[in-house]
Enzyme design. Sequence first.
Site, PDB file in Angstrom:
ATOM      1  N   GLY A 284     -31.872 132.046 -31.483  1.00 36.46           N
ATOM      2  CA  GLY A 284     -30.583 132.187 -30.550  1.00 36.46           C
ATOM      3  C   GLY A 284     -30.220 133.750 -30.117  1.00 36.46           C
ATOM      4  CG  ASN A 285     -28.195 134.140 -27.182  1.00 41.50           C
ATOM      5  OD1 ASN A 285     -27.274 133.768 -27.207  1.00 41.50           O
ATOM      6  ND2 ASN A 285     -29.201 132.831 -26.400  1.00 41.50           N
ATOM      7  NE  ARG A 286     -24.788 140.965 -30.367  1.00 48.05           N
ATOM      8  CZ  ARG A 286     -24.090 142.138 -30.154  1.00 48.05           C
ATOM      9  NH1 ARG A 286     -25.499 142.940 -29.274  1.00 48.05           N
ATOM     10  NH2 ARG A 286     -23.576 142.459 -29.910  1.00 48.05           N
TER      11      ARG A 286
END
Length: 425
Positions: free
Chosen positions: A214-216
């Site tokens: 995923g990512n932030r």
Amino acid sequence: MSNTDGTRPRIVLGVAGGIAAFKACDLLRRLTETGHEVRVVPTSAALNFVGAATFEALSGNPVHTGVFADVPEVPHVRLGQTADLVVVAPATADLLAKAAHGLADDLLTNTLLTARCPVLLVPAMHTEMWEHPATRANVALLRERGVIVAEPASGRLTGKDSGKGRLPEPAEIADLCRLLLARRDALPRDLEGRHVAISAGGTREPLDPVRFLGNRSSGRQGFALARVAAQRGATVTLVAAHTADLDPPAGVDLVRVGTALELREAMREAAKTADVVVMAAAVADFRPATTAEHKIKKSDDRPDPVVELTRNPDILAELVVHRFPGQLVVGFAAETGDAEAGPLEHGRAKLARKGCDLLVVNAVGDGQAFEVEHNSGWLLSAEDGGASATELPLGGKAELAALLWDAVSKKLEYVPPGASGSEVR
């Protein structure tokens, strides 16, 4: 935020007599904790739900309902004259009717007549009352005069009833208040009759039943875009991947997705009838080639697993290729500088590759853009290949959303509603 004379922004918080009046306490707390001077002006009916002592304790100011209290201070005139913003939450059908027809039988309605600052009315009532022709006519008249009448939320009302007419959450109302204090012209009804499709949040690509890539991204910028578009009159479809426990914006059709492939299908469907498509989601560039059926175990007697990745589709580029005549496509680019170029230069290169009409470039990292309440960047247009970058100064994410919709609205001036997908579906 302070006024030019160094004083705190002055807000009059009106509270009408509906069950949602209890939410005004949360709104009041949010406004005072962010440095605003708030004077609460309830109707007498509102005090049946929340007592004056509660409002006085939270605001630090006296509370009155009638025009004959503090007569030497002439509060029925002074409150409206000195306010930087008047917000009424909840605004009942009765309050909307009085405001529309200039009735002034208490302190709040007198204040509405004397206010020369932005006025935000946030309705809350049963669905039948909101949809009644009299209420719709009153809302139209108020908006014609420049009063901002917010779109109510949908959901649980009183008793077992559910539908449109619920008061938006206090956090959302506070965000609209801050936006209007920063820019009093931020919420024109210039997107009436338009359908916009917006993606938000970060996709999650499963590795096994427990882990994912995923990512932030928090989704805050995409939600702000949807919130502002809805309050500017648009019909909004918001396709949301993972977000930071954000409440759905009022007046928005929310579609939940998880992976990039799910987001792709949802955006394709929403784009079929959209005048504007905005890809604000942080889509993972890659996903695991295979997903393990069981949790991958860590073991000393086994070699470390190797994760093979496969490329996700370029959703923005696909939407550009398949767009309808007259449909605008807006992209977002989260960029960092490197040895070859800075974020803006990388953004210009991405604009050329993607072919979208507008591209918002955000510099990320070191507390910028992701997982924070503020944002900044540049707005690039395909008309000049991104040569003239419009700066988007640091501010709340709703402020950036308003600036983007300003640019979109100008491009839509010569495109009649329904000229894109809704006409050819």
